[in-house]
Design an enzyme around this catalytic site. Structure first.
Site, PDB file in Angstrom:
ATOM      1  N   CYS A 145      15.269  53.706 -14.347  1.00  0.00           N
ATOM      2  CA  CYS A 145      15.264  52.371 -14.972  1.00  0.00           C
ATOM      3  C   CYS A 145      16.622  51.686 -15.083  1.00  0.00           C
ATOM      4  O   CYS A 145      16.760  50.531 -14.663  1.00  0.00           O
ATOM      5  CB  CYS A 145      14.648  52.468 -16.360  1.00  0.00           C
ATOM      6  SG  CYS A 145      12.899  52.865 -16.302  1.00  0.00           S
ATOM      7  N   GLU A 149      11.741  58.811 -21.162  1.00  0.00           N
ATOM      8  CA  GLU A 149      11.192  60.061 -20.656  1.00  0.00           C
ATOM      9  C   GLU A 149      11.733  61.231 -21.478  1.00  0.00           C
ATOM     10  O   GLU A 149      12.844  61.180 -21.987  1.00  0.00           O
ATOM     11  CB  GLU A 149      11.503  60.205 -19.169  1.00  0.00           C
ATOM     12  CG  GLU A 149      10.670  59.233 -18.368  1.00  0.00           C
ATOM     13  CD  GLU A 149      10.942  59.297 -16.871  1.00  0.00           C
ATOM     14  OE1 GLU A 149      11.304  60.369 -16.370  1.00  0.00           O
ATOM     15  OE2 GLU A 149      10.779  58.259 -16.213  1.00  0.00           O
ATOM     16  N   VAL A 195       2.698  49.526 -12.013  1.00  0.00           N
ATOM     17  CA  VAL A 195       3.173  50.072 -10.735  1.00  0.00           C
ATOM     18  C   VAL A 195       4.700  50.027 -10.697  1.00  0.00           C
ATOM     19  O   VAL A 195       5.338  49.390 -11.529  1.00  0.00           O
ATOM     20  CB  VAL A 195       2.574  49.316  -9.529  1.00  0.00           C
ATOM     21  CG1 VAL A 195       1.058  49.408  -9.545  1.00  0.00           C
ATOM     22  CG2 VAL A 195       3.011  47.859  -9.519  1.00  0.00           C
ATOM     23  N   THR A 229       8.520  49.185  -9.619  1.00  0.00           N
ATOM     24  CA  THR A 229       9.218  47.943  -9.245  1.00  0.00           C
ATOM     25  C   THR A 229      10.650  48.316  -8.839  1.00  0.00           C
ATOM     26  O   THR A 229      11.609  47.972  -9.531  1.00  0.00           O
ATOM     27  CB  THR A 229       9.249  46.970 -10.442  1.00  0.00           C
ATOM     28  OG1 THR A 229       9.683  47.684 -11.621  1.00  0.00           O
ATOM     29  CG2 THR A 229       7.897  46.370 -10.718  1.00  0.00           C
ATOM     30  N   PRO A 230      10.796  49.070  -7.749  1.00  0.00           N
ATOM     31  CA  PRO A 230      12.119  49.590  -7.389  1.00  0.00           C
ATOM     32  C   PRO A 230      13.065  48.490  -6.902  1.00  0.00           C
ATOM     33  O   PRO A 230      12.633  47.361  -6.653  1.00  0.00           O
ATOM     34  CB  PRO A 230      11.807  50.552  -6.238  1.00  0.00           C
ATOM     35  CG  PRO A 230      10.546  50.034  -5.634  1.00  0.00           C
ATOM     36  CD  PRO A 230       9.769  49.407  -6.741  1.00  0.00           C
ATOM     37  N   LYS A 239      18.418  50.171 -11.864  1.00  0.00           N
ATOM     38  CA  LYS A 239      17.512  49.189 -11.246  1.00  0.00           C
ATOM     39  C   LYS A 239      17.411  47.918 -12.087  1.00  0.00           C
ATOM     40  O   LYS A 239      17.479  46.806 -11.568  1.00  0.00           O
ATOM     41  CB  LYS A 239      16.128  49.839 -11.088  1.00  0.00           C
ATOM     42  CG  LYS A 239      14.969  48.888 -11.007  1.00  0.00           C
ATOM     43  CD  LYS A 239      13.663  49.634 -10.866  1.00  0.00           C
ATOM     44  CE  LYS A 239      12.977  50.015 -12.156  1.00  0.00           C
ATOM     45  NZ  LYS A 239      12.335  48.920 -12.899  1.00  0.00           N
TER      46      LYS A 239
HETATM   47  P1  NAD Z   1       5.949  55.561 -10.912  1.00  0.00           P
HETATM   48  O1  NAD Z   1       6.524  55.422  -9.564  1.00  0.00           O
HETATM   49  O2  NAD Z   1       5.993  56.886 -11.613  1.00  0.00           O
HETATM   50  O3  NAD Z   1       4.401  55.122 -10.893  1.00  0.00           O
HETATM   51  C1  NAD Z   1       3.927  53.988 -10.262  1.00  0.00           C
HETATM   52  C2  NAD Z   1       2.593  54.325  -9.609  1.00  0.00           C
HETATM   53  O4  NAD Z   1       1.991  53.117  -9.117  1.00  0.00           O
HETATM   54  C3  NAD Z   1       2.688  55.247  -8.394  1.00  0.00           C
HETATM   55  O5  NAD Z   1       1.934  56.415  -8.638  1.00  0.00           O
HETATM   56  C4  NAD Z   1       2.126  54.409  -7.227  1.00  0.00           C
HETATM   57  O6  NAD Z   1       1.378  55.177  -6.317  1.00  0.00           O
HETATM   58  C5  NAD Z   1       1.242  53.430  -7.957  1.00  0.00           C
HETATM   59  N1  NAD Z   1       0.970  52.190  -7.200  1.00  0.00           N
HETATM   60  C6  NAD Z   1       1.850  51.356  -6.591  1.00  0.00           C
HETATM   61  N2  NAD Z   1       1.208  50.306  -6.047  1.00  0.00           N
HETATM   62  C7  NAD Z   1      -0.115  50.471  -6.312  1.00  0.00           C
HETATM   63  C8  NAD Z   1      -1.281  49.712  -6.036  1.00  0.00           C
HETATM   64  N3  NAD Z   1      -1.210  48.557  -5.374  1.00  0.00           N
HETATM   65  N4  NAD Z   1      -2.467  50.182  -6.450  1.00  0.00           N
HETATM   66  C9  NAD Z   1      -2.554  51.345  -7.140  1.00  0.00           C
HETATM   67  N5  NAD Z   1      -1.490  52.106  -7.445  1.00  0.00           N
HETATM   68  C10 NAD Z   1      -0.268  51.674  -7.051  1.00  0.00           C
HETATM   69  O7  NAD Z   1       6.646  54.452 -11.813  1.00  0.00           O
HETATM   70  P2  NAD Z   1       6.908  54.483 -13.395  1.00  0.00           P
HETATM   71  O8  NAD Z   1       8.118  55.293 -13.713  1.00  0.00           O
HETATM   72  O9  NAD Z   1       5.627  54.789 -14.086  1.00  0.00           O
HETATM   73  O10 NAD Z   1       7.303  52.963 -13.653  1.00  0.00           O
HETATM   74  C11 NAD Z   1       6.346  51.930 -13.575  1.00  0.00           C
HETATM   75  C12 NAD Z   1       6.957  50.663 -14.151  1.00  0.00           C
HETATM   76  O11 NAD Z   1       7.285  50.861 -15.536  1.00  0.00           O
HETATM   77  C13 NAD Z   1       8.263  50.217 -13.476  1.00  0.00           C
HETATM   78  O12 NAD Z   1       8.305  48.823 -13.463  1.00  0.00           O
HETATM   79  C14 NAD Z   1       9.334  50.751 -14.415  1.00  0.00           C
HETATM   80  O13 NAD Z   1      10.510  49.994 -14.363  1.00  0.00           O
HETATM   81  C15 NAD Z   1       8.670  50.596 -15.767  1.00  0.00           C
HETATM   82  N6  NAD Z   1       9.139  51.515 -16.810  1.00  0.00           N
HETATM   83  C16 NAD Z   1       9.385  52.818 -16.516  1.00  0.00           C
HETATM   84  C17 NAD Z   1       9.791  53.697 -17.539  1.00  0.00           C
HETATM   85  C18 NAD Z   1      10.049  55.145 -17.258  1.00  0.00           C
HETATM   86  O14 NAD Z   1      10.535  55.811 -18.145  1.00  0.00           O
HETATM   87  N7  NAD Z   1       9.762  55.669 -16.090  1.00  0.00           N
HETATM   88  C19 NAD Z   1       9.916  53.223 -18.840  1.00  0.00           C
HETATM   89  C20 NAD Z   1       9.646  51.881 -19.099  1.00  0.00           C
HETATM   90  C21 NAD Z   1       9.254  51.038 -18.073  1.00  0.00           C
HETATM   91  C1  UDX Z   2      15.326  54.304 -20.676  1.00  0.00           C
HETATM   92  C2  UDX Z   2      15.206  53.584 -22.028  1.00  0.00           C
HETATM   93  O1  UDX Z   2      15.794  54.395 -23.044  1.00  0.00           O
HETATM   94  C3  UDX Z   2      13.756  53.316 -22.360  1.00  0.00           C
HETATM   95  O2  UDX Z   2      13.675  52.556 -23.560  1.00  0.00           O
HETATM   96  C4  UDX Z   2      13.140  52.544 -21.210  1.00  0.00           C
HETATM   97  O3  UDX Z   2      11.776  52.309 -21.484  1.00  0.00           O
HETATM   98  C5  UDX Z   2      13.291  53.277 -19.888  1.00  0.00           C
HETATM   99  O4  UDX Z   2      14.680  53.556 -19.664  1.00  0.00           O
HETATM  100  P1  UDX Z   2      15.005  56.812 -19.870  1.00  0.00           P
HETATM  101  O5  UDX Z   2      15.721  56.341 -18.650  1.00  0.00           O
HETATM  102  O6  UDX Z   2      13.723  57.537 -19.724  1.00  0.00           O
HETATM  103  O7  UDX Z   2      14.693  55.563 -20.827  1.00  0.00           O
HETATM  104  O8  UDX Z   2      15.971  57.773 -20.714  1.00  0.00           O
HETATM  105  P2  UDX Z   2      17.227  57.502 -21.668  1.00  0.00           P
HETATM  106  O9  UDX Z   2      17.098  58.402 -22.824  1.00  0.00           O
HETATM  107  O10 UDX Z   2      17.437  56.085 -21.964  1.00  0.00           O
HETATM  108  O11 UDX Z   2      18.439  58.047 -20.793  1.00  0.00           O
HETATM  109  C6  UDX Z   2      18.881  57.395 -19.626  1.00  0.00           C
HETATM  110  C7  UDX Z   2      20.099  58.101 -19.072  1.00  0.00           C
HETATM  111  O12 UDX Z   2      21.235  57.880 -19.908  1.00  0.00           O
HETATM  112  C8  UDX Z   2      19.945  59.609 -18.966  1.00  0.00           C
HETATM  113  O13 UDX Z   2      20.536  60.060 -17.767  1.00  0.00           O
HETATM  114  C9  UDX Z   2      20.705  60.121 -20.154  1.00  0.00           C
HETATM  115  O14 UDX Z   2      21.189  61.414 -19.978  1.00  0.00           O
HETATM  116  C10 UDX Z   2      21.852  59.114 -20.224  1.00  0.00           C
HETATM  117  N1  UDX Z   2      22.449  59.027 -21.557  1.00  0.00           N
HETATM  118  C11 UDX Z   2      21.711  58.584 -22.608  1.00  0.00           C
HETATM  119  C12 UDX Z   2      23.780  59.396 -21.735  1.00  0.00           C
HETATM  120  O15 UDX Z   2      24.450  59.795 -20.790  1.00  0.00           O
HETATM  121  N2  UDX Z   2      24.333  59.290 -22.991  1.00  0.00           N
HETATM  122  C13 UDX Z   2      23.621  58.844 -24.062  1.00  0.00           C
HETATM  123  O16 UDX Z   2      24.199  58.774 -25.167  1.00  0.00           O
HETATM  124  C14 UDX Z   2      22.274  58.486 -23.873  1.00  0.00           C
END
Ligand code: NAD
Ligand code: UDX
Length: 465
Positions: free
Chosen positions: A277, A166, A91, A93-94, A280
């Site tokens: 990410c 992403e 889920v 973790t903002p 935060k």
């Molecule tokens: P997200 O907001 O896209 O998804 C989280 C989902 O959890 C939401 O759809 C929400 O409705 C659901 N949720 C919240 N509370 C709930 C509950 N009690 N029961 C059921 N569903 C519930 O978030 P995300 O981007 O997938 O990130 C999730 C976690 O992974 C965060 O801790 C983030 O820091 C971490 N993370 C994110 C990325 C990324 O690239 N987005 C990469 C690595 C780690």
């Molecule tokens: C990041 C981490 O890379 C990943 O390992 C972690 O799980 C989640 O957070 P993400 O935020 O999805 O991933 O994308 P990332 O490719 O890291 O880029 C983050 C931001 O940095 C973007 O806005 C990107 O444009 C910027 N960036 C990245 C730069 O401006 N310059 C760079 O050289 C690389």
């Protein structure tokens, strides 16, 4: 213990793709992804896989192959928990927006809710896996909740942070640099660690599956993101010096990146990092350091975010100054709204802050992004900007066609490095713009010589104007 049923709480950018990958690589495991958000679950279940809620290259194909076979999306959270041996918590973790730690600490309310729900529902032993990014020692709190509100059931907690980025999520999951699993060094803890190792070992070489204690695993995730973000802020800090001195940041990055100790990746100067990410997680790290009284450590890492804010503001100010110190009623076109290419995610995108800054200067903003929809752009700005919706809608127009977005514009700002921008007919765009026509390249994406030859007044982050 052989795992045959997994539940993942949270069908977001991490939960969806990671579970789709596990389902594909482990056809013998039933994977159920649960979420409270009904719209999101409906979108994951849309018969047309192109309508799944997250755009990632390769993801629709993965979902098409596994959905209904051994991958399921549902809002039945309790049933999902009850029927699984292993539960991933994925889920959000903002950053906290209220109370103690406001603007810094991670808001763990969704995590706690999951722990309580697992404790309430579980009738047999479960392995609970932290997939979300969490402050170090969160596993202790989860263990406490599970042990004290449960019904005698044994829970083992593991930390298995996700490192996917992403835009490259499917490739990152398919071929990860490493998989990190933290757990308790007790016999039961080790059993749980091994159970998770065996799942990943279906496709990840064992020497890339790293096991540690819980706290190292939790802290490594925050550290990895802090290091990555720090590299971006470092090159961005130098981009400002390059602009003043006649050095070119791309040349500097290339020169230092050839040093094998530094390496060439993550050295692209930009308008600033975005995404849900980096900011935060660094703020969370800063908060944790402060809570232990480590003020120098906290200040050191906070500077990464301060630099990033400066870079975004500097980019916006440069547009204003270059356009003769006023952008009032001028049309500024943003090419790109997502925080990076190949994603429809705009969380914390630099484009939002830059647009907000220009809106305060009464600019008209036109936006084109290949994947981010109009509703999202408006809601991003509404969240940040105190303008009334009707006023905002008068000042911001989102286009489906890039050429229309650029028509009669005074300036174009490249906000996302989408590949397609390189192949546009820039002469045609130039001919239909106000003159002089400006481009502010926030991604070092376009060829400066080519753009200047067409007639544009061109500037890119990190090169002398
Ligand atoms: P997200 O907001 O896209 O998804 C989280 C989902 O959890 C939401 O759809 C929400 O409705 C659901 N949720 C919240 N509370 C709930 C509950 N009690 N029961 C059921 N569903 C519930 O978030 P995300 O981007 O997938 O990130 C999730 C976690 O992974 C965060 O801790 C983030 O820091 C971490 N993370 C994110 C990325 C990324 O690239 N987005 C990469 C690595 C780690
Ligand atoms: C990041 C981490 O890379 C990943 O390992 C972690 O799980 C989640 O957070 P993400 O935020 O999805 O991933 O994308 P990332 O490719 O890291 O880029 C983050 C931001 O940095 C973007 O806005 C990107 O444009 C910027 N960036 C990245 C730069 O401006 N310059 C760079 O050289 C690389």
């Amino acid at each position: 213990m052989k795992i045959t049923s997994i539940c993942c709480i949270g069908a977001g950018y991490v939960g969806g793709p990671t579970m789709a990958m596990i389902a594909q690589k482990c056809p013998h495991i039933k994977v159920t992804v649960v979420d409270l958000n009904e719209d999101r679950i409906n979108a994951w279940n849309d018969p047309d896989v192109n309508n799944i809620p997250i755009y990632e290259p390769g993801l629709s194909a993965l979902v098409a192959e596994t959905r209904g076979r051994n991958l399921f999306f549902t809002t039945e959270v309790e049933k999902g928990i009850d029927e699984s041996q292993m539960i991933f918590i994925s889920v959000n973790t903002p950053t906290k927006t209220y109370g103690l730690g406001k603007g810094m600490a991670a808001d763990l309310k969704y995590i706690e809710l999951c722990a309580r729900q697992i404790a309430m529902v579980a009738k047999d032993d479960k392995i609970v896996v932290e997939k979300s990014t969490l402050p170090v020692r969160t596993a202790e709190a989860i263990q406490n909740i599970l042990d004290n509100t449960g019904n005698g059931v044994q829970f083992q907690i593991l930390s298995n942070p996700e490192f996917l980025a992403e835009g490259t999520a499917v490739e990152d999951l398919h071929n990860p640099d490493r998989v990190l699993i933290g757990g308790n060094p007790t016999p039961r803890g080790t059993q749980a660690i091994n159970a998770l190792v065996e799942i990943y070992a279906n496709w990840v070489p064992k020497d890339r599956i790293l096991t540690t204690n819980l706290w190292s695993s939790e802290l490594s995730k925050l550290t990895a993101n802090a290091y990555l973000a720090q590299r971006v802020s470092s090159i961005n800090a130098l981009s400002e010096l390059c602009e003043r001195t006649g050095a070119d940041v791309n040349e500097v990055a290339r020169a230092i990146g050839m040093d094998s100790r530094i390496g060439p990746k993550f050295l692209k100067a930009s308008v600033g990092f975005g995404g849900s990410c980096f900011q935060k997680d660094i703020l969370n790290l800063v908060y944790i350091a402060k809570s232990y009284g480590l003020n120098e450590v906290a200040d050191y890492w906070e500077q990464v975010v301060i630099m990033n804010d400066h870079q975004k503001r500097r980019f916006a100010n440069n547009i204003i100054q270059t356009l003769y110190n006023t952008v009032a009623d001028k049309k500024i076109t943003f090419l790109g709204w997502a925080f990076k290419k190949d994603t429809n995610d705009s969380r914390e995108s630099a484009a939002i802050n830059v647009a907000d800054h220009l809106l305060h200067e009464k600019a008209n903003i036109a936006v084109f992004d290949p994947k981010v929809r109009s509703k999202q752009v408006i809601s991003d700005l509404q969240y940040l900007n105190e303008m009334e919706l009707s006023e905002l809608e008068k000042s911001v127009a989102v286009f489906e066609d890039p050429y229309q977005a650029c028509e009669k514009a005074h300036a174009i700002a490249i906000m996302t490095e989408w590949d397609e921008f390189k192949n546009y007919d820039w002469k045609k765009i130039y001919d239909n713009m106000q003159k002089p026509a400006f481009i502010f390249d926030g991604r070092n994406l376009l060829d400066p010589e080519k753009m200047r030859a067409i007639g544009f007044i061109f500037s890119a982050v990190g090169s002398a104007r």
